[in-house]
Scaffold this motif. Structure first.
Motif, short mmCIF file in Angstrom:
data_model
loop_
_atom_site.label_atom_id
_atom_site.label_comp_id
_atom_site.label_asym_id
_atom_site.label_seq_id
_atom_site.Cartn_x
_atom_site.Cartn_y
_atom_site.Cartn_z
N VAL A 48 0.84 -1.20 0.00
CA VAL A 48 0.00 0.00 0.00
C VAL A 48 0.88 1.25 0.00
CG1 VAL A 48 -1.74 1.31 1.28
CG2 VAL A 48 -1.90 -1.19 1.14
N ILE A 49 1.91 1.25 0.85
CA ILE A 49 2.83 2.40 0.92
C ILE A 49 3.55 2.58 -0.41
CG2 ILE A 49 4.90 3.28 2.05
CD1 ILE A 49 3.99 1.78 4.58
N ARG A 50 3.97 1.48 -1.00
CA ARG A 50 4.69 1.57 -2.27
C ARG A 50 3.77 2.08 -3.38
NH1 ARG A 50 9.14 -0.96 -4.79
NH2 ARG A 50 9.52 0.30 -6.66
N THR A 51 2.51 1.70 -3.36
CA THR A 51 1.56 2.18 -4.35
C THR A 51 1.41 3.69 -4.27
OG1 THR A 51 0.33 0.09 -4.44
CG2 THR A 51 -0.83 2.09 -5.12
N ILE A 52 1.30 4.20 -3.05
CA ILE A 52 1.19 5.65 -2.87
C ILE A 52 2.41 6.35 -3.43
CG2 ILE A 52 1.12 7.49 -1.13
CD1 ILE A 52 -1.55 6.12 -1.56
N ARG A 53 3.60 5.76 -3.19
CA ARG A 53 4.82 6.36 -3.72
C ARG A 53 4.82 6.38 -5.25
NH1 ARG A 53 9.15 4.93 -6.40
NH2 ARG A 53 11.06 6.16 -6.14
N GLU A 54 4.45 5.25 -5.86
CA GLU A 54 4.48 5.17 -7.32
C GLU A 54 3.50 6.15 -7.95
OE1 GLU A 54 6.71 3.49 -8.94
OE2 GLU A 54 7.51 2.69 -7.09
N LEU A 55 2.31 6.31 -7.34
CA LEU A 55 1.35 7.27 -7.88
C LEU A 55 1.86 8.69 -7.73
CD1 LEU A 55 -2.03 5.75 -6.61
CD2 LEU A 55 -1.02 5.57 -8.89
N GLY A 56 2.54 8.98 -6.60
CA GLY A 56 3.10 10.31 -6.41
C GLY A 56 4.21 10.61 -7.38
N GLN A 57 5.03 9.59 -7.70
CA GLN A 57 6.16 9.79 -8.60
C GLN A 57 5.73 10.02 -10.05
OE1 GLN A 57 9.72 9.70 -8.06
NE2 GLN A 57 9.12 10.06 -5.94
N LEU A 58 4.49 9.67 -10.38
CA LEU A 58 4.03 9.91 -11.75
C LEU A 58 4.03 11.39 -12.10
CD1 LEU A 58 0.98 7.46 -12.06
CD2 LEU A 58 3.19 7.26 -13.20
N GLY A 59 3.76 12.23 -11.09
CA GLY A 59 3.72 13.67 -11.32
C GLY A 59 2.38 14.18 -11.83
N PHE A 60 1.38 13.30 -11.93
CA PHE A 60 0.07 13.71 -12.43
C PHE A 60 -0.87 14.10 -11.29
CE2 PHE A 60 0.93 10.13 -15.66
CZ PHE A 60 1.89 10.91 -16.29
N PHE A 61 -0.52 13.73 -10.05
CA PHE A 61 -1.40 13.94 -8.91
C PHE A 61 -0.65 14.72 -7.82
CE2 PHE A 61 -2.13 9.62 -10.65
CZ PHE A 61 -3.30 9.90 -11.34
N ASP A 62 -1.42 15.38 -6.98
CA ASP A 62 -0.83 16.07 -5.84
C ASP A 62 -0.40 15.01 -4.82
OD1 ASP A 62 -0.37 17.47 -3.40
OD2 ASP A 62 -1.51 19.16 -4.20
N ALA A 63 0.91 14.88 -4.66
CA ALA A 63 1.44 13.81 -3.80
C ALA A 63 1.02 13.98 -2.34
CB ALA A 63 2.98 13.77 -3.90
N GLN A 64 0.77 15.23 -1.92
CA GLN A 64 0.38 15.46 -0.53
C GLN A 64 -1.05 15.02 -0.23
OE1 GLN A 64 2.75 16.57 1.54
NE2 GLN A 64 4.17 16.69 -0.18
N LEU A 65 -1.86 14.82 -1.28
CA LEU A 65 -3.28 14.50 -1.09
C LEU A 65 -3.62 13.07 -1.47
CD1 LEU A 65 -4.87 17.82 -2.45
CD2 LEU A 65 -4.35 17.21 -0.08
#
Length: 847
Positions: free
Chosen positions: A405-422
């Motif tokens: 779950v933690i790794r998924t959040i990281r991968e989605l944040g690294q895409l740069g398409f979403f606000d990583a803080q949210l």
């Protein structure tokens, strides 16, 4: 006399003061009546029909006076928060019919607000935070809430003696509504500093160590810079807990604070006295595990890492079982949760404390292994589902793992398409009986496209730049008219176009990246195409001579594959690139031939590992390193040219002689017709979270350009130029610009560039805001580096040093912008006085 019925309900609701004489009526307690007309009077702007309807009273209904019907009417009218006074009168009775009168006084509406005692720039925010908008009803609750908010706000900032007073004055004008102006006086006084923190009753732990344990509340110290002395009540309460935790860490589990007091001094400072009872020191005894079947005692002990006889540490024991400060901590809870046991629980229980030795039982309820049932994503309007789902590490039917779950959040944040803080993982429908759960990932999209439009003066004239970068492009929709909103997007591809031009040069570039070639595996395809025209400066006309030009055309194709060994943070990249350098009547110090060409065909292989935390703009942990080698073919082994003889011939020629100079050009043309070289680079960055969101970034860089054949020599291209902001403008010969703030651009290398360089940096960062519309952080830095012309001169400890401050602003539409003020502590090459201050503007890159 008309009778005020509401006075019968004083004990339950409110105190009413109004009475008036209408007629003499004998009031009968508890008598039933049929309700006749209801009149509405008083100072109110609401229509009688509205008031009567809202009260719930209905003409013709049977009521008891006094009774519950009148009581409920009063309740409803008070709950509306529209009136400052409400009275219900029994006006008269005619037989069994009762006539009522509702007398109201409207609450005043807010007209305007004046805030005194703070800067005018702050008043708008304070008004907005307290919802003091024009027209809002001014209730006692509004006044009390506003006063408490402002008092607590400034006390939290260290203004312990803040006093807030609120006055209202009626507005007299032609409008019939009752309106008031509000005047708020804020007297912050001076910040209250802590003169001294004294402890009583502490023999085992010194005052100094206890003060150090208080992270927020510090006594005055003129040499402390990062943490000022100020008293904030909530922070102080946290520090009292930290004091007890300090004792628990050292075995004193019974330690407690008997009392604490705050003494106000005459100089507007305070002193704090804390009385302690330390208790006795304890050690760990036997630790047994109860209820474990998945893991053996030995396996659990290897994670718990607490041995019999060690000093009792309650704080560390809690962390070894469940460390709330680190979601990926090496603790017992994560051991179970990463193996699917979401519903497990682990509780430490003290079973004996004889002789100050504490025997523990770690009681474990393992529960059933949990499996993902449904996995969904919400919030993506632009990004296509498959772009997100291919990055998920949690799949339906898969065993639950917190680490995934933690790794998924990281991968989605690294895409740069979403606000990583949210980015938020939401657990849905957990069912311990069935061992299932649903997982929903909530994303908030941000603008992934950027535009670069700038102008400036440099290189002898005006320079204009237009750049477009689409970082969530969909090339498959490029011919679909309805997909242009404003461009086809959603497939996670990158497409960039850039044009830069001045009187003396023009640069055009195009690049495209597909991160999942074929859509099945994380194999990235990248392509780029560029063309540059450089015109020679004419000193007579002071303009560009377009008959004398230097053109560079380049193309590259690369593949990068995510590896699974040693772990899947590693990426192996390979690329083939070709550059063609073409000169026409272009005689400069760079070449001895003004007409000719050079070709650069090279192969690059690189290995990188990036496990930085979630937000690529402001990482708060992890590291990022890369090592690469760029290689040309060893042409000198494939041809029969004697480069040693050519060098000897060249050295014997006279450059002032026309024929000799021409021959030198022919020799150089032969040497550089196909560039032969190898280039090795290494770069590493580490991000370490200090406290809260304060982060230290440390970095190391190294680069070396070499030759296979020393007789052929190191090529004049692909060199390193150290100094300045690191931007590559006006770099036409394949050079690499290495940032080193505090010095002018490319000033720390020789005229032809260095063949070897190194750089060391340390940067302290703290965010001002990490909001969706903009991310802003401040930084302080120290760094050093140097370049050298050959390996014999290389000394990693001979560096140019600098330090300074900076600011970064990231806006989705414009990318990263920033400014740095750097101070160079060393002299430029050929000078004797230190360089001093330099200002650097950062556009589109991150140090």
């Amino acid at each position: 006399m008309k009778t005020n019925i509401s006075t019968f309900f004083i004990a339950l609701f409110f105190i009413f003061s109004s009475t008036a004489i209408a007629q003499d009526i004998e009031f009968n307690n508890g008598k039933k009546y049929v309700l006749g007309d209801i009149t509405v009077t008083g100072n109110t702007t609401f229509s009688p029909q509205t008031v009567v309807t809202y009260s719930g009273l209905r003409k013709g209904e049977e009521i008891t006076i006094p009774g519950e019907t009148i009581s409920n009417a009063l309740k409803k009218l008070w709950k509306s928060n529209l009136f400052s006074s409400i009275d219900i009168y029994l006006v008269k009775t005619e037989g069994d019919t009762a006539y009522l009168e509702i007398v109201l006084v409207d609450l005043p509406e807010l007209n305007e607000v004046t805030i005194k005692g703070v800067k005018k720039s702050k008043t708008e925010t304070l008004i907005k935070d307290n919802k003091l908008t024009k027209g809002v009803k001014v209730t006692q609750n509004l006044l009390a809430t506003t006063q408490n908010y402002l008092t607590n706000k400034y006390r939290k900032e260290g203004f312990y003696n803040t006093k807030v007073t609120i006055n209202t004055t009626e507005v007299v004008d032609s409008i019939q509504k009752s309106r008031v102006n509000m005047i708020i006086n804020i007297d912050k006084e001076n910040k209250v500093k802590v003169e001294k923190i004294a402890f009583n009753g502490n023999d085992k732990i010194s005052d100094k160590k206890l003060r150090k344990a208080m992270k927020n509340t510090k006594q005055k110290n003129p040499i402390r810079l990062l943490k000022r002395s100020k008293y904030i009540k909530d922070d102080y309460k946290e520090d009292l807990v930290s004091i007890i935790d300090k004792y628990k860490e050292n075995g004193y589990r019974d330690a407690r604070i008997i009392s604490d007091s705050i003494i106000t001094n005459n100089d507007n400072t305070i002193s704090i006295n804390i009385n302690l009872e330390e208790g006795e020191k304890y050690t760990f005894g036997k630790i047994t595990f109860v209820g474990n079947s998945v893991y053996t005692d030995q396996q659990l002990n290897s994670v718990l890492r607490i041995k019999e006889g060690e000093t009792y540490n309650g704080v560390e024991l809690k962390k070894r079982i469940a460390d709330d400060s680190k979601p990926d901590a090496d603790d017992l809870t994560n051991l179970y949760q990463n193996s699917g046991y979401l519903f497990s629980s682990i509780n430490p229980v003290e079973v004996s404390a004889d002789g100050n030795v504490i025997d523990m039982e770690i009681r474990i309820s393992e529960g059933k292994p949990a499996y993902f049932n449904n996995v969904t994503v919400v919030g993506n309007d632009k990004t296509n589902d498959h772009v997100i789902y291919r990055e998920l590490r949690t799949r339906p039917g898969q065993l639950y793992s917190k680490l995934d779950v933690i790794r998924t959040i990281r991968e989605l944040g690294q895409l740069g398409f979403f606000d990583a803080q949210l980015l938020t993982p939401n657990f849905k429908n957990p069912n311990p009986n069935d061992g299932t759960l649903d997982m929903e990932y909530s994303v908030v999209e941000r603008g992934a496209s950027q535009i670069e439009l700038q102008g400036g003066y440099g290189g002898g004239g005006f320079i204009g730049t237009l750049g477009l970068s689409f970082n969530n492009f969909a090339i498959k929709d490029i011919f679909k008219k309805e997909a242009y909103k404003p461009v086809p997007s959603g497939d996670g591809q990158s497409l960039a176009l850039r044009l830069q031009a001045s009187r003396f040069y023009q640069t055009y570039s195009f690049s495209f990246t597909e991160p999942w070639l074929g859509g099945k595996r994380p194999v990235q395809l990248s392509t780029s195409l560029s063309h540059t025209k450089q015109f020679l400066y004419n000193p007579i006309t002071r303009d560009a001579d377009k008959s004398k030009r230097f053109n560079i055309t380049g193309i590259s194709v690369g593949l990068a594959k995510r590896l699974s060994v040693p772990d899947d943070y590693f990426t192996l990249s390979q690329a083939v690139s070709f550059q063609h350098y073409n000169l026409k009547n272009y005689n400069t110090g760079l070449f001895t031939f003004g007409n000719g060409y050079s070709n650069n065909l090279s192969y690059t292989i690189g290995l990188s590992r990036n496990n930085t935390f979630t937000d690529p703009i402001y990482p708060m942990g992890g590291s990022n390193f890369s090592v690469s080698a760029k290689l040309s073919l060893p042409y000198s082994l494939l041809n029969s040219i004697d480069y040693k003889a050519l060098n000897e011939e060249r050295d014997a020629l006279d450059p002032t002689d026309t024929d000799d100079f021409k021959r030198m050009g022919e020799i150089d043309q032969e040497r550089y017709k196909w560039l032969e070289f190898y280039k090795v680079k290494f770069k590493a960055d580490w991000y370490t979270r200090i406290v809260d969101k304060l982060v230290i970034k440390s970095g190391l860089e190294f680069g070396f350009l070499g030759a296979y054949n020393n007789d052929r020599g190191v090529i004049p291209f692909e060199r390193f130029f150290v100094g300045g902001d690191g931007l590559g403008n006006y770099s036409l010969d394949g050079r690499e610009s290495i940032a080193l703030r505090g010095y002018p651009n490319q000033s720390l290398s020789s005229q032809d560039g260095g063949t070897i360089y190194n750089k060391f940096s340390l940067e302290l960062r703290y965010p001002i805001t990490l909001g969706q519309s903009a991310k802003i952080y401040a930084l302080g830095f120290i760094e050093g580096g140097a370049s050298f012309d050959n390996f014999r001169d290389y000394n990693p400890f001979t560096i140019n040093r600098s330090a300074g401050l900076g600011l970064r602003i990231f806006m989705p539409a414009f990318g990263l912008l920033g400014i740095d003020f750097g101070h160079g502590f060393d002299a430029l090459p050929g000078q004797t006085v230190k360089n001093g201050w330099e200002t650097h503007f950062i556009i589109g890159q991150q140090f």
